[in-house]
Each structure stands twice: as C-alpha cells, then as structure tokens.
Motif scaffolding. Structure first.
Motif, PDB file in Angstrom:
ATOM      1  N   HIS A 104      32.539  -9.878  32.431  1.00  0.00           N
ATOM      2  CA  HIS A 104      33.089 -11.052  31.754  1.00  0.00           C
ATOM      3  C   HIS A 104      33.967 -11.870  32.708  1.00  0.00           C
ATOM      4  O   HIS A 104      33.826 -13.078  32.810  1.00  0.00           O
ATOM      5  CB  HIS A 104      33.954 -10.633  30.554  1.00  0.00           C
ATOM      6  CG  HIS A 104      33.157 -10.272  29.329  1.00  0.00           C
ATOM      7  ND1 HIS A 104      32.097 -11.028  28.886  1.00  0.00           N
ATOM      8  CD2 HIS A 104      33.280  -9.247  28.443  1.00  0.00           C
ATOM      9  CE1 HIS A 104      31.599 -10.482  27.777  1.00  0.00           C
ATOM     10  NE2 HIS A 104      32.297  -9.386  27.496  1.00  0.00           N
ATOM     11  N   GLY A 105      34.895 -11.168  33.389  1.00  0.00           N
ATOM     12  CA  GLY A 105      35.883 -11.878  34.204  1.00  0.00           C
ATOM     13  C   GLY A 105      35.280 -12.615  35.380  1.00  0.00           C
ATOM     14  O   GLY A 105      35.518 -13.814  35.554  1.00  0.00           O
ATOM     15  N   VAL A 106      34.486 -11.923  36.193  1.00  0.00           N
ATOM     16  CA  VAL A 106      33.927 -12.568  37.389  1.00  0.00           C
ATOM     17  C   VAL A 106      32.602 -13.274  37.081  1.00  0.00           C
ATOM     18  O   VAL A 106      32.475 -14.493  37.217  1.00  0.00           O
ATOM     19  CB  VAL A 106      33.732 -11.538  38.535  1.00  0.00           C
ATOM     20  CG1 VAL A 106      33.021 -12.181  39.712  1.00  0.00           C
ATOM     21  CG2 VAL A 106      35.088 -10.987  38.972  1.00  0.00           C
ATOM     22  N   PHE A 149      32.793 -15.948  34.064  1.00  0.00           N
ATOM     23  CA  PHE A 149      33.452 -17.195  34.478  1.00  0.00           C
ATOM     24  C   PHE A 149      32.546 -17.987  35.422  1.00  0.00           C
ATOM     25  O   PHE A 149      32.462 -19.210  35.338  1.00  0.00           O
ATOM     26  CB  PHE A 149      34.805 -16.903  35.152  1.00  0.00           C
ATOM     27  CG  PHE A 149      35.964 -17.067  34.220  1.00  0.00           C
ATOM     28  CD1 PHE A 149      36.282 -16.065  33.302  1.00  0.00           C
ATOM     29  CD2 PHE A 149      36.746 -18.219  34.242  1.00  0.00           C
ATOM     30  CE1 PHE A 149      37.355 -16.208  32.431  1.00  0.00           C
ATOM     31  CE2 PHE A 149      37.818 -18.370  33.366  1.00  0.00           C
ATOM     32  CZ  PHE A 149      38.126 -17.363  32.468  1.00  0.00           C
ATOM     33  N   ALA A 150      31.873 -17.270  36.328  1.00  0.00           N
ATOM     34  CA  ALA A 150      31.002 -17.950  37.295  1.00  0.00           C
ATOM     35  C   ALA A 150      29.820 -18.626  36.598  1.00  0.00           C
ATOM     36  O   ALA A 150      29.274 -19.605  37.095  1.00  0.00           O
ATOM     37  CB  ALA A 150      30.508 -16.958  38.348  1.00  0.00           C
ATOM     38  N   ARG A 151      29.434 -18.115  35.420  1.00  0.00           N
ATOM     39  CA  ARG A 151      28.345 -18.733  34.648  1.00  0.00           C
ATOM     40  C   ARG A 151      28.877 -19.717  33.626  1.00  0.00           C
ATOM     41  O   ARG A 151      28.115 -20.318  32.883  1.00  0.00           O
ATOM     42  CB  ARG A 151      27.550 -17.651  33.879  1.00  0.00           C
ATOM     43  CG  ARG A 151      26.807 -16.661  34.736  1.00  0.00           C
ATOM     44  CD  ARG A 151      25.959 -15.723  33.883  1.00  0.00           C
ATOM     45  NE  ARG A 151      26.731 -14.953  32.918  1.00  0.00           N
ATOM     46  CZ  ARG A 151      26.646 -15.092  31.596  1.00  0.00           C
ATOM     47  NH1 ARG A 151      25.819 -15.967  31.062  1.00  0.00           N
ATOM     48  NH2 ARG A 151      27.397 -14.352  30.797  1.00  0.00           N
ATOM     49  N   LEU A 152      30.212 -19.825  33.533  1.00  0.00           N
ATOM     50  CA  LEU A 152      30.870 -20.642  32.503  1.00  0.00           C
ATOM     51  C   LEU A 152      30.422 -20.231  31.097  1.00  0.00           C
ATOM     52  O   LEU A 152      30.189 -21.081  30.239  1.00  0.00           O
ATOM     53  CB  LEU A 152      30.620 -22.138  32.735  1.00  0.00           C
ATOM     54  CG  LEU A 152      31.316 -22.721  33.977  1.00  0.00           C
ATOM     55  CD1 LEU A 152      30.938 -24.192  34.163  1.00  0.00           C
ATOM     56  CD2 LEU A 152      32.837 -22.575  33.870  1.00  0.00           C
ATOM     57  N   SER A 153      30.300 -18.917  30.870  1.00  0.00           N
ATOM     58  CA  SER A 153      29.922 -18.399  29.565  1.00  0.00           C
ATOM     59  C   SER A 153      31.131 -18.437  28.621  1.00  0.00           C
ATOM     60  O   SER A 153      32.173 -17.863  28.923  1.00  0.00           O
ATOM     61  CB  SER A 153      29.432 -16.953  29.724  1.00  0.00           C
ATOM     62  OG  SER A 153      29.632 -16.232  28.512  1.00  0.00           O
ATOM     63  N   SER A 154      30.974 -19.123  27.489  1.00  0.00           N
ATOM     64  CA  SER A 154      32.098 -19.246  26.562  1.00  0.00           C
ATOM     65  C   SER A 154      32.509 -17.872  26.034  1.00  0.00           C
ATOM     66  O   SER A 154      33.689 -17.566  25.878  1.00  0.00           O
ATOM     67  CB  SER A 154      31.735 -20.179  25.403  1.00  0.00           C
ATOM     68  OG  SER A 154      30.536 -19.754  24.796  1.00  0.00           O
ATOM     69  N   ALA A 210      36.476 -14.491  43.915  1.00  0.00           N
ATOM     70  CA  ALA A 210      35.271 -13.870  43.368  1.00  0.00           C
ATOM     71  C   ALA A 210      34.440 -14.874  42.570  1.00  0.00           C
ATOM     72  O   ALA A 210      33.218 -14.967  42.747  1.00  0.00           O
ATOM     73  CB  ALA A 210      35.649 -12.675  42.490  1.00  0.00           C
ATOM     74  N   VAL A 211      35.102 -15.630  41.694  1.00  0.00           N
ATOM     75  CA  VAL A 211      34.380 -16.576  40.839  1.00  0.00           C
ATOM     76  C   VAL A 211      33.740 -17.690  41.675  1.00  0.00           C
ATOM     77  O   VAL A 211      32.585 -18.063  41.447  1.00  0.00           O
ATOM     78  CB  VAL A 211      35.315 -17.160  39.753  1.00  0.00           C
ATOM     79  CG1 VAL A 211      34.642 -18.311  39.026  1.00  0.00           C
ATOM     80  CG2 VAL A 211      35.719 -16.066  38.765  1.00  0.00           C
ATOM     81  N   ALA A 212      34.465 -18.175  42.693  1.00  0.00           N
ATOM     82  CA  ALA A 212      33.925 -19.264  43.524  1.00  0.00           C
ATOM     83  C   ALA A 212      32.645 -18.824  44.241  1.00  0.00           C
ATOM     84  O   ALA A 212      31.631 -19.538  44.214  1.00  0.00           O
ATOM     85  CB  ALA A 212      34.972 -19.718  44.541  1.00  0.00           C
ATOM     86  N   VAL A 213      32.673 -17.646  44.847  1.00  0.00           N
ATOM     87  CA  VAL A 213      31.499 -17.177  45.592  1.00  0.00           C
ATOM     88  C   VAL A 213      30.355 -16.813  44.634  1.00  0.00           C
ATOM     89  O   VAL A 213      29.192 -17.158  44.873  1.00  0.00           O
ATOM     90  CB  VAL A 213      31.856 -15.978  46.503  1.00  0.00           C
ATOM     91  CG1 VAL A 213      30.618 -15.435  47.206  1.00  0.00           C
ATOM     92  CG2 VAL A 213      32.906 -16.399  47.533  1.00  0.00           C
ATOM     93  N   ALA A 214      30.694 -16.131  43.529  1.00  0.00           N
ATOM     94  CA  ALA A 214      29.657 -15.752  42.562  1.00  0.00           C
ATOM     95  C   ALA A 214      28.994 -16.997  41.968  1.00  0.00           C
ATOM     96  O   ALA A 214      27.767 -17.050  41.828  1.00  0.00           O
ATOM     97  CB  ALA A 214      30.247 -14.876  41.461  1.00  0.00           C
TER      98      ALA A 214
END
Lengths: 141, 159
Positions: A105-107, A110-115, B49-53
């Motif tokens: 969920h966290g990484v 967020f990277a997928r912008l999943s609500s 992490a979020v930026a690279v992922a």
C-alpha cells in the motif's frame, strides 16, 4: 541516539523503489511483502517459487552484507516479548485483512496513485502514531 | 528467470531497507513519535521509494507484458471497504507497538534474535488466522476466481 539521516533514507528508499519497479517490469507482480508472504500461507496458491525466491532475497540481503563486514541485524527492542508477540499477531492479521502493508500500500500503492492504498496508508500511519503517543507519552499524548 | 528475478528484487529490496535504516525499529518509532524527538527519515525513504517505483510503473504501463511472465498483474480494486479500514487500523497498532512491519521483519530474521523470531512467528500466525477467519465471503470469491485462472490471477490483492 537515532539521528535524522535523510540521505541514506533517500538512497535506501530509491533501492526499495527500484526493487518494486523491477519486480513489476520483470515478473508483472506488485512488491507487497504481505501479499507475497500471505499467498504462500494459502493452500490454493499455485505460484510459490517466485514468492519463496523474493523472501529468500530479503533474508539473504543482510547475510551478503555480513560477508562484507556488516553486522547481522539484531535490533534492540524495548517492548516485552508478550507485547512483541501481540504486535506480530496484529501486524500479520491486519495486513492480510487490509490486503497490504507499508510496501504494497505505502510504496506500490502510492506509486500507482491507488485511492485504496492511499486511504489504507493514511489509516495505518495514524493508528501507529496514536499507538506510539499512548505507549511513550501516556494516554492522551 | 522469473524466480531468479524475484530473488534479485528481494535482495535489492532488503538492501534498501537496511541502508534506509528501516530495519531498526527504534528509527521507525522515532518517525512515528510525533510528540517526542521526531526523526523525519522515514518520509525521505517513502519519497525515494515512491518516486523510483512510479517511474518504473510508468515504463511498465507502456509495455504489453513483463520480461519473464505472460502479463502484468495490476491490482484492480478501488473500493474502500471495512476490511481495508479495519485491517489498516490493526496493522497500525501492531506497527506502533513494535516498530516492525513485514518487510523489515523478514530482513531482520537473518540475525535470529529472539524478539524478531517471536515477532515473525506471531506475524505468520496472524496471517494464517486471517486466512482462516476470512473464509467468508471474500475467500470464496478468491476460490471462484482461481478456478478460472489458477496460475496467473493474484490471490487477493493489493500487495
């Protein structure tokens, strides 16, 4: 004792993100530790090999670092074993119930912008912050 | 190749957790302790992490298939349901009590210290318990789904 370390944080974070990106690009899977481990514990999971390999990689990381002189991780924990066991149960049960943890969920979320993941992350962060406030500073913060 | 790729990804993920300091529960608790000596490091870990992922995922979105599998398995749910909220609350409480979440727990397992072993065993018990407890109704749905495509459907899933 524990200093603010933004650069190693950013570098380590980038590696975590790289691992998540590579797992998707190479195998098509989300790098969520809860989902990867939890899937192994279900009787009807067909794809066990890659899950075991990912977990083996996680455990091998500090062992390989130890070959280069790094100490094995033996973190100091202040909580009693009973509290640690309760915490483990809550983490295992909760992450499966909510379909994800800090990685899924966290990484990745967020990277997928999943609500769904953004909501879950906000909730578990808040619950953790409140828990620490109560444990460290007494009820009511 | 798929299995080797997964192992390497686990290795990189574990290295990232070690380098970032997230395998140290005291450092994690330092971030969660807004009312004490706050350590903002975890925010930088998340940002990196979020930026690279996100960059990697954007590249993946432009491709038709991953290198070593038939297709990308993107989570497809968007609903906010009670198990999501309740599960996140329970996880947050456990995380706040110990300062350990599933990834760092497994990395720390290499050191075989008693508290970590206790935590991991309890965590696995919690996951198994949830698998059993969650038999209805969504587990039935999972079984129905896996009957259609056992090999490639995500068993349950966001992450």
């Amino acid at each position: 004792m524990h200093d603010f370390t933004p650069l190693s944080g950013l570098a380590g974070g980038a590696l975590i993100g790289l691992a998540a990106a590579l797992l998707m690009l190479l195998t098509g899977r989300i790098a969520g530790v809860t989902g990867i481990v939890g899937g192994l514990l279900q009787p009807d999971t067909a794809d066990r090999a890659w899950r075991i390999a990912f977990i083996a990689g996680l455990i091998a990381a500090p062992l390989i670092a130890a070959l280069f002189g790094a100490p094995l991780p033996r973190p100091a924990m202040n909580a009693s074993l009973v509290v640690i066991a309760i915490a483990g149960l809550l983490v295992g049960f909760g992450t499966r119930m909510g379909n994800g943890c800090t990685s899924g969920h966290g990484v990745c979320g967020f990277a997928r912008l999943s609500s769904r993941s953004i909501v879950a992350t906000f909730i578990f962060m808040t619950a953790a912050i409140i828990t620490v406030a109560i444990v460290r500073h007494g009820i009511g913060g | 190749m798929r299995v080797l790729a997964s192992f390497v990804c686990g290795l990189i993920f574990g290295a990232g957790l070690l380098i970032s300091g997230m395998t140290d529960p005291q450092k994690v608790l330092g971030f969660l302790d807004l009312f004490g000596a706050w350590d903002a490091t975890l925010a930088f870990v998340m940002a990196g992490a979020v930026a690279v992922a996100a960059t990697g995922f954007a590249i993946a979105r432009q491709r038709t298939a991953p290198a070593f599998s038939a297709r990308f398995l993107w989570p497809d749910r968007n609903d906010i349901d009670a198990p999501l909220v309740g599960g996140a609350v329970l996880f947050g409480i456990g995380w706040g009590l110990a300062g350990i979440c599933p990834g760092p727990a497994l990395v720390n397992l290499a050191g075989l210290s008693l508290p970590i072993v206790v935590f991991v065993v309890a965590m696995l018990a919690g996951m198994i318990g949830q698998n059993l407890f969650g038999k209805n109704p969504w587990r039935r749905r999972t079984l129905a789904a896996s009957a259609v495509d056992t090999a490639s459907l995500p068993s349950r899933a966001d992450g």
